[in-house]
Design an enzyme around this catalytic site. Sequence first.
Site, short mmCIF file in Angstrom:
data_model
loop_
_atom_site.label_atom_id
_atom_site.label_comp_id
_atom_site.label_asym_id
_atom_site.label_seq_id
_atom_site.Cartn_x
_atom_site.Cartn_y
_atom_site.Cartn_z
N ALA A 122 0.82 -1.21 0.00
CA ALA A 122 0.00 0.00 0.00
C ALA A 122 0.85 1.26 0.00
CB ALA A 122 -0.92 -0.01 1.21
N ASN A 190 1.65 -2.07 8.00
CA ASN A 190 2.66 -2.90 7.33
C ASN A 190 3.53 -2.03 6.43
OD1 ASN A 190 1.97 -5.81 8.06
ND2 ASN A 190 -0.01 -4.91 7.57
N HIS A 220 -0.60 7.86 3.37
CA HIS A 220 0.76 7.68 3.93
C HIS A 220 1.70 8.69 3.28
CE1 HIS A 220 -0.84 3.84 5.30
NE2 HIS A 220 -1.17 3.56 4.05
#
EC number: 1.4.1.21
Length: 269
Positions: A122, A190, A220
């Site tokens: 991701a 993760n 992010h």
Amino acid sequence: MAQELTVGIAGLGAIGLHLARTLDTGVEGLRLAAVSARDLKKAQANVGGFKVPPMVVPNAELAACDIVVEAAPAAAFEEIATAAIEAGKIFVPSSVGALLPRMHLVDRAKQTGARIIVPTGALLGLDAVRAAAEGEVESVTIETRKPPRGLEGAPYLKQHAIDVGAVTTATCVFKGNAFDAAQGFPANVNVAAALALAGIGPERTMVEIWADPGVTRNTHTIRVEAAAARLTMTIENVPSEENPRTGKITPLSIVACLRGLTSTLKVGS
Ligand SMILES: NC(=O)C1=CN([C@@H]2O[C@H](COP(=O)(O)OP(=O)(O)OC[C@H]3O[C@@H](n4cnc5c(N)ncnc54)[C@H](O)[C@@H]3O)[C@@H](O)[C@H]2O)C=CC1
Ligand SMILES: O=C([O-])CC(=O)C(=O)O
């Protein structure tokens, strides 16, 4: 033509089922041979309509495949990883945070000939982070913002009695290193673990996690200060319907990663 590699997938949730369906539609050089799941009957039903239904097997038996993709909860990581690594196969983890306290698996892979290939998942920009880390790196940080429900259930929140359901303004719920972030939020960051492995390690990679009612996407932002370059990169992931903690881009990243294992033309380091 290069030899076809067989793929086994552990877990048929937001990542695994999407990946399985994509492989079933046909990806050059790869063949979906087996899947595993917590509920083998449900898994059988999920893949029953595939063009070429894979075998439904217990986790450990996936290691008969050339590539084992782990797409299960972090609690199942060790069983799946160990079988693949002992058998000397290519292991592609999704629950990357679970690898951080198990780096002995990397040493074991060196002995068995296995490879551990961490997909970008991701996140973004791990190619640039790896390149920067070939030189001097001063700092690596990641700021993760998720809609509060994308953080629900994290052990760290429970331990600190933080109720993200009650959050009405953007709230920083964790600040620390990637190792501790991965332990406290095994199903949520993760990406921080992957960033740590690409760059300067889990102790030096710093993480902030925000429960933010103002975002609709799992967002992010990576910042890297290095001798060769300064990087600032943001990815805004659409949460998947099946699991809002997981961005829709994650299974796509794994497909791209698997293609890179067999393709003649490979782009990016
Ligand atoms: N590397 C990355 O960038 C990202 C990693 N993840 C991680 O990937 C993993 C999978 O994520 P999702 O597909 O969203 O989860 P999910 O919860 O949608 O699916 C997990 C699947 O595994 C199955 N399962 C449960 N116990 C199992 C066992 N013992 N053996 C085999 N299968 C089992 C579940 O029934 C479920 O179908 C999670 O650990 C998640 O945190 C998620 C998003 C991004
Ligand atoms: O999907 C995302 O945005 C990231 C995520 O859940 C993780 O890193 O575990």
